[in-house]
Design a protein around this motif. Structure first.
Motif, short mmCIF file in Angstrom:
data_model
loop_
_atom_site.label_atom_id
_atom_site.label_comp_id
_atom_site.label_asym_id
_atom_site.label_seq_id
_atom_site.Cartn_x
_atom_site.Cartn_y
_atom_site.Cartn_z
N GLU A 191 0.35 -10.51 -10.56
CA GLU A 191 0.35 -10.92 -9.16
C GLU A 191 1.73 -11.41 -8.73
O GLU A 191 2.37 -12.16 -9.47
N PRO A 192 2.21 -10.99 -7.52
CA PRO A 192 1.54 -10.16 -6.51
C PRO A 192 1.80 -8.66 -6.68
O PRO A 192 1.44 -7.88 -5.80
N GLU A 193 2.39 -8.26 -7.78
CA GLU A 193 2.79 -6.86 -7.98
C GLU A 193 1.64 -5.89 -7.78
O GLU A 193 1.79 -4.84 -7.14
N SER A 194 0.46 -6.24 -8.32
CA SER A 194 -0.66 -5.30 -8.24
C SER A 194 -1.07 -5.05 -6.80
O SER A 194 -1.41 -3.91 -6.43
N TYR A 195 -1.04 -6.08 -5.96
CA TYR A 195 -1.38 -5.90 -4.56
C TYR A 195 -0.28 -5.16 -3.81
O TYR A 195 -0.55 -4.29 -2.97
N ALA A 196 0.96 -5.50 -4.10
CA ALA A 196 2.08 -4.83 -3.43
C ALA A 196 2.10 -3.34 -3.77
O ALA A 196 2.34 -2.49 -2.88
N ASP A 197 1.84 -2.99 -5.02
CA ASP A 197 1.79 -1.58 -5.41
C ASP A 197 0.69 -0.84 -4.66
O ASP A 197 0.87 0.28 -4.19
N PHE A 198 -0.47 -1.47 -4.56
CA PHE A 198 -1.59 -0.83 -3.87
C PHE A 198 -1.27 -0.61 -2.40
O PHE A 198 -1.54 0.47 -1.85
N ILE A 199 -0.67 -1.60 -1.78
CA ILE A 199 -0.34 -1.50 -0.36
C ILE A 199 0.72 -0.42 -0.12
O ILE A 199 0.62 0.37 0.82
N GLU A 200 1.70 -0.36 -0.98
CA GLU A 200 2.79 0.60 -0.80
C GLU A 200 2.35 2.03 -1.09
O GLU A 200 2.75 2.97 -0.38
N LEU A 201 1.50 2.21 -2.10
CA LEU A 201 1.21 3.56 -2.59
C LEU A 201 -0.18 4.08 -2.22
O LEU A 201 -0.32 5.25 -1.84
N VAL A 202 -1.20 3.25 -2.32
CA VAL A 202 -2.56 3.74 -2.12
C VAL A 202 -2.99 3.68 -0.67
O VAL A 202 -3.65 4.61 -0.16
N VAL A 203 -2.65 2.60 0.03
CA VAL A 203 -3.09 2.47 1.42
C VAL A 203 -2.64 3.66 2.27
O VAL A 203 -3.46 4.24 3.00
N PRO A 204 -1.37 4.09 2.23
CA PRO A 204 -0.99 5.26 3.05
C PRO A 204 -1.77 6.53 2.68
O PRO A 204 -2.11 7.33 3.56
N GLU A 205 -2.06 6.70 1.40
CA GLU A 205 -2.82 7.88 0.97
C GLU A 205 -4.24 7.84 1.55
O GLU A 205 -4.75 8.86 2.04
N LEU A 206 -4.87 6.67 1.51
CA LEU A 206 -6.21 6.54 2.08
C LEU A 206 -6.19 6.72 3.59
O LEU A 206 -7.09 7.35 4.17
N GLN A 207 -5.16 6.20 4.24
CA GLN A 207 -5.04 6.36 5.69
C GLN A 207 -4.87 7.83 6.07
O GLN A 207 -5.47 8.31 7.04
N ASN A 208 -4.08 8.56 5.29
CA ASN A 208 -3.88 9.99 5.56
C ASN A 208 -5.19 10.77 5.46
O ASN A 208 -5.34 11.81 6.10
N ARG A 209 -6.12 10.26 4.67
CA ARG A 209 -7.40 10.93 4.49
C ARG A 209 -8.47 10.41 5.47
O ARG A 209 -9.63 10.82 5.41
N GLY A 210 -8.08 9.49 6.36
CA GLY A 210 -9.03 8.92 7.30
C GLY A 210 -10.02 7.97 6.66
O GLY A 210 -11.09 7.71 7.22
N ALA A 211 -9.67 7.42 5.49
CA ALA A 211 -10.59 6.58 4.73
C ALA A 211 -10.22 5.11 4.76
O ALA A 211 -10.84 4.30 4.07
N TYR A 212 -9.24 4.75 5.57
CA TYR A 212 -8.80 3.35 5.64
C TYR A 212 -8.22 3.11 7.02
O TYR A 212 -7.50 3.97 7.56
N LYS A 213 -8.49 1.97 7.57
CA LYS A 213 -8.06 1.65 8.93
C LYS A 213 -6.54 1.66 9.05
O LYS A 213 -5.81 1.41 8.08
N THR A 214 -6.05 1.91 10.25
CA THR A 214 -4.61 1.86 10.55
C THR A 214 -4.26 0.64 11.38
O THR A 214 -3.09 0.38 11.64
N ALA A 215 -5.27 -0.11 11.81
CA ALA A 215 -5.06 -1.36 12.55
C ALA A 215 -6.32 -2.19 12.44
O ALA A 215 -7.42 -1.66 12.21
N TYR A 216 -6.17 -3.49 12.59
CA TYR A 216 -7.33 -4.37 12.58
C TYR A 216 -8.10 -4.28 13.89
O TYR A 216 -7.51 -4.13 14.97
#
Length: 468
Positions: free
Chosen positions: A400-425
């Motif tokens: 911590e906080p590396e595991s969260y930072a890695d997820f935000i940098e790498l996985v969140v954009p991939e999920l957003q590109n697939r329409g599986a994660y919000k782009t705004a609150y």
């Protein structure tokens, strides 16, 4: 059919070692800064940058002293010891963010309901309606002894008591103050209308409460309700009260079966299947390439402590694994710990050994671990969502906080590109963010809503209140 959007909580604890034990020794880990408020406000800002729905804070009131009949390893490896109060963190983190929700764990077996209701209402006010409560009844004998009891209340009786505890809280949160009580009229010197503030009179098997709720209605009134019990009695409790349920399973098939049981229990209790959001605890180790992710996993394992994980699990089950030889089958023991965990280890299977547990605990914890590049991790997450019927995940911390930072940098954009994660609150309270606009408060079909005051429609409350 459009892809279901994943809900996501960061899963942490106000301590050094939470789930994946031993990783506090990693040179990039910052868990030992847990006593600093800046550690938590920085984490909250990071999670909000990643559009996480919430930071879920676990807690225990007691120590892990089952393994080797003491706390020697617990203290050396900081296995949830020391551990600070999670509620104290919320106002600071809420002030540093606008949207991030906060789920706090509090053990109702050792909290008086009257002052506890005020504490959560206060946090709901200060966070603009972003507070959730993880309802736990406890499972540690060390807690009972520290609180002056010879032993814990029996497992199912703890839930009987919890049902009544929630009834008291609903009366305070939902019924004591009417919605239009507060006028704050300076000219008439009238802040609150006395006739709209009602005394709660509760005389039950476990609690006697006579008094007015000390806080005026908060944005959610009742905080968003979380629960994690997987025993038969725990599931019955969840079906009646919970809005979010946390599960832990090793296969998609087993998880799907549990999720289906939870949703059917909600329907049987007069609610809808989608009135409960189900989250699974998970580890994610991600890097730009699979090879780099595998290298990172190997690096983390060099710092993790499987034995510390075993000591944690010993208190979870109430079984002292240090009494077993490495390859000796672990026998069922009737304990007063987490019933579902004990039976899953010793009844659902009869060949479990300490050696096998240590292998499972190579990362210091027992949660499912996903390792790979962003595309591989996204595939796995969506596979769990679609095949197991989950709504989201509690993402545990490793480093911590590396595991969260890695997820935000790498996985969140991939999920957003697939329409599986919000782009705004979305706007609104934590309940609205998870369940939709207009759902700031408990829905009418939830048992807690039956304790509201009569309205202009002529509805009557389900209990008796005495007016001031």
């Amino acid at each position: 059919m459009s892809q279901k959007q994943i809900l996501l909580n960061a899963f942490s604890m106000n301590c050094v070692g939470h789930i994946n034990h031993g990783l506090w020794t990693h040179p990039r880990d910052r868990s030992t800064d847990f006593n600093k408020l800046s550690h938590w406000t920085d984490l909250a800002r990071l999670l909000e940058k990643g559009l996480f729905d919430g930071l879920f804070l676990a807690d225990i009131l007691g120590v892990y002293d089952v393994y080797q009949n003491g706390i020697e390893l617990t203290a050396k490896e900081a296995i949830q010891l020391p551990v600070n109060d999670p509620l104290m963190l919320v106002s600071g983190m809420a002030g540093a963010t606008r949207h991030l929700g906060f789920g706090v764990t509090a053990n109702l077996t050792y909290e008086a309901p009257y002052p506890f209701a005020r504490r959560l209402s206060t946090l709901d006010h200060l966070s603009d309606g972003r507070i959730g409560w993880n309802i736990v009844t406890g499972y540690l004998e060390s807690t009972a002894r520290a609180m002056g009891q010879e032993r814990q209340i029996d497992h199912d009786r703890r839930y009987d008591r919890a049902d009544e505890y929630l009834e008291v809280l609903y009366k305070l949160w939902e019924g004591s103050w009417e919605d239009d009580t507060v006028l704050a009229d300076r000219q008439r010197r009238l802040y609150a209308q006395p006739g709209k503030v009602h005394k709660v009179r509760h005389h039950g098997e476990f609690f006697d409460v006579e008094g007015y709720h000390l806080s005026q209605p908060s944005p959610q009134r009742t905080p968003l309700l979380f629960q994690a019990g997987a025993s038969n009695r725990g599931l019955a409790f969840a079906a009646r009260h919970a809005e979010c349920v946390f599960v832990s399973a090793q296969t998609r098939e087993a998880t799907r079966a549990l999720v289906d049981r939870i949703r059917q229990a909600a329907v049987d209790a007069g609610r809808r299947a989608d009135d409960i959001k189900v989250f699974m605890g998970i580890n994610v180790i991600v890097a730009p390439t699979e090879a780099e992710a595998r290298d990172k996993l190997a690096e983390y394992r060099r710092f993790a402590s499987a034995e510390a994980g075993l000591a944690h699990f010993a208190s979870t089950t109430g079984i002292d694994f240090s009494r077993y030889a490495l390859d000796e089958p672990i026998r069922y023991e009737k304990t007063n710990a987490i019933e579902s965990a004990t039976k899953a280890l010793t009844v659902a299977r009869t060949d479990a050994t300490v050696r096998q547990l240590l292998e499972q605990l190579a990362l210091g914890g027992r949660y499912t671990t996903l390792v790979g590049n962003p595309q591989q991790v996204a595939d796995e997450l969506l596979g769990w969502i679609n095949e197991a019927g989950l709504d989201g995940f509690n993402l545990t911390r490793t480093v911590e906080p590396e595991s969260y930072a890695d997820f935000i940098e790498l996985v969140v954009p991939e999920l957003q590109n697939r329409g599986a994660y919000k782009t705004a609150y979305a706007d609104g309270t934590l309940r609205e963010k998870l369940f939709g606009a207009g759902r700031a408060r408990l829905p009418a079909r939830h048992v807690g809503a039956s304790y509201r005051q009569a309205t202009a429609t002529g509805a009557t409350p389900a209990f008796s209140l005495q007016e001031n």
